[in-house]
Design a protein around this motif. Structure first.
Motif, short mmCIF file in Angstrom:
data_model
loop_
_atom_site.label_atom_id
_atom_site.label_comp_id
_atom_site.label_asym_id
_atom_site.label_seq_id
_atom_site.Cartn_x
_atom_site.Cartn_y
_atom_site.Cartn_z
N LYS A 166 0.83 -1.21 0.00
CA LYS A 166 0.00 0.00 0.00
C LYS A 166 0.87 1.26 0.00
CE LYS A 166 -3.71 2.31 2.56
NZ LYS A 166 -3.35 3.56 1.98
N PHE A 167 1.96 1.24 0.75
CA PHE A 167 2.85 2.40 0.82
C PHE A 167 3.40 2.75 -0.57
CE2 PHE A 167 7.16 4.10 1.22
CZ PHE A 167 6.91 5.25 1.95
N VAL A 168 3.92 1.74 -1.28
CA VAL A 168 4.49 1.97 -2.61
C VAL A 168 3.40 2.38 -3.58
CG1 VAL A 168 5.80 0.96 -4.51
CG2 VAL A 168 6.41 0.42 -2.16
N LEU A 169 2.24 1.75 -3.49
CA LEU A 169 1.11 2.10 -4.35
C LEU A 169 0.71 3.57 -4.15
CD1 LEU A 169 -0.80 0.74 -6.39
CD2 LEU A 169 -2.28 0.17 -4.48
N ASP A 170 0.65 4.00 -2.91
CA ASP A 170 0.31 5.40 -2.61
C ASP A 170 1.36 6.37 -3.16
OD1 ASP A 170 -2.01 4.61 -1.34
OD2 ASP A 170 -1.19 4.80 0.68
N LYS A 171 2.64 6.00 -3.04
CA LYS A 171 3.71 6.86 -3.57
C LYS A 171 3.56 7.01 -5.09
CE LYS A 171 7.24 7.73 -1.16
NZ LYS A 171 7.64 9.01 -0.58
N LEU A 172 3.27 5.91 -5.77
CA LEU A 172 3.09 5.97 -7.23
C LEU A 172 1.91 6.84 -7.60
CD1 LEU A 172 3.85 2.28 -8.17
CD2 LEU A 172 5.09 4.28 -8.99
N ARG A 173 0.83 6.71 -6.86
CA ARG A 173 -0.35 7.54 -7.14
C ARG A 173 -0.04 9.02 -6.96
NH1 ARG A 173 -4.44 3.50 -4.14
NH2 ARG A 173 -5.07 2.29 -5.95
N LYS A 174 0.73 9.36 -5.93
CA LYS A 174 1.11 10.75 -5.71
C LYS A 174 1.96 11.30 -6.85
CE LYS A 174 0.72 10.71 -0.72
NZ LYS A 174 1.41 10.70 0.56
N LEU A 175 2.71 10.41 -7.49
CA LEU A 175 3.54 10.81 -8.64
C LEU A 175 2.74 10.81 -9.93
CD1 LEU A 175 6.83 8.88 -7.81
CD2 LEU A 175 6.47 11.35 -7.72
N GLY A 176 1.47 10.44 -9.85
CA GLY A 176 0.61 10.46 -11.03
C GLY A 176 0.69 9.20 -11.88
N VAL A 177 1.30 8.15 -11.35
CA VAL A 177 1.43 6.90 -12.11
C VAL A 177 0.17 6.07 -11.90
CG1 VAL A 177 2.76 4.77 -12.38
CG2 VAL A 177 3.93 6.91 -11.83
N THR A 178 -0.45 5.65 -13.00
CA THR A 178 -1.65 4.81 -12.92
C THR A 178 -1.44 3.46 -13.59
OG1 THR A 178 -2.53 5.79 -14.95
CG2 THR A 178 -3.21 6.79 -12.85
N HIS A 179 -0.46 3.38 -14.48
CA HIS A 179 -0.19 2.14 -15.21
C HIS A 179 1.31 1.88 -15.25
CE1 HIS A 179 -4.28 2.92 -16.52
NE2 HIS A 179 -4.34 1.64 -16.88
N SER A 180 1.67 0.61 -15.34
CA SER A 180 3.08 0.23 -15.44
C SER A 180 3.61 0.57 -16.83
CB SER A 180 3.23 -1.27 -15.19
OG SER A 180 2.70 -2.00 -16.29
N GLN A 181 4.89 0.39 -17.02
CA GLN A 181 5.51 0.62 -18.33
C GLN A 181 4.92 -0.32 -19.38
OE1 GLN A 181 7.92 3.11 -18.99
NE2 GLN A 181 7.16 3.74 -17.00
N GLU A 182 4.44 -1.48 -18.95
CA GLU A 182 3.83 -2.46 -19.86
C GLU A 182 2.35 -2.19 -20.08
OE1 GLU A 182 5.80 -3.66 -17.16
OE2 GLU A 182 7.51 -3.64 -18.52
N GLY A 183 1.78 -1.20 -19.38
CA GLY A 183 0.39 -0.84 -19.58
C GLY A 183 -0.58 -1.46 -18.59
N ASP A 184 -0.07 -2.20 -17.60
CA ASP A 184 -0.94 -2.81 -16.60
C ASP A 184 -1.30 -1.78 -15.52
OD1 ASP A 184 -0.69 -5.35 -17.83
OD2 ASP A 184 1.23 -5.65 -16.81
N PRO A 185 -2.55 -1.81 -15.03
CA PRO A 185 -2.90 -0.92 -13.91
C PRO A 185 -2.02 -1.23 -12.70
CG PRO A 185 -4.86 -1.98 -14.83
CD PRO A 185 -3.67 -2.63 -15.46
N ILE A 186 -1.56 -0.19 -12.02
CA ILE A 186 -0.66 -0.41 -10.89
C ILE A 186 -1.35 -1.16 -9.76
CG2 ILE A 186 0.90 1.49 -11.41
CD1 ILE A 186 -0.51 3.10 -9.18
N THR A 187 -2.67 -1.11 -9.70
CA THR A 187 -3.39 -1.83 -8.64
C THR A 187 -3.30 -3.33 -8.81
OG1 THR A 187 -5.42 -1.61 -9.95
CG2 THR A 187 -5.03 0.05 -8.23
N GLU A 188 -2.90 -3.81 -9.99
CA GLU A 188 -2.79 -5.24 -10.24
C GLU A 188 -1.36 -5.77 -10.10
OE1 GLU A 188 -4.52 -6.14 -14.02
OE2 GLU A 188 -6.44 -5.24 -13.48
N LEU A 189 -0.41 -4.89 -9.79
CA LEU A 189 0.99 -5.29 -9.72
C LEU A 189 1.34 -5.85 -8.35
CD1 LEU A 189 2.66 -2.26 -11.52
CD2 LEU A 189 2.00 -4.47 -12.51
N ASP A 190 2.32 -6.77 -8.33
CA ASP A 190 2.82 -7.26 -7.05
C ASP A 190 3.82 -6.24 -6.49
OD1 ASP A 190 5.16 -7.60 -8.51
OD2 ASP A 190 5.12 -9.78 -8.43
#
Length: 65
Positions: free
Chosen positions: A15-39
């Protein structure tokens, strides 16, 4: 009990890393996957990439050479 504590710890790190990514405006990985689905490991990788993009390379303190 130790297993549930470890699981809670892993969930909090995720959750901590997910929140940091959201604050940076990241919603998808470099491969196009939603960050909520990443390990967790994939989230850490995406956070490193996003952090590099946020660096001000024009600043003297951020120049490597």
């Amino acid at each position: 009990m130790a297993a549930s504590t470890n699981q809670l710890h892993q969930e909090l790190k995720h959750k901590f890393v997910l929140d940091k990514l959201r604050k940076l405006g990241v919603t998808h990985s470099q491969e196009g996957d939603p960050i909520t689905e990443l390990d967790y490991e994939s989230l850490k990788y995406e956070l490193v990439l996003a952090s590099f993009k946020e660096m001000d390379v024009q600043s003297e303190s951020n120049k490597w050479f």
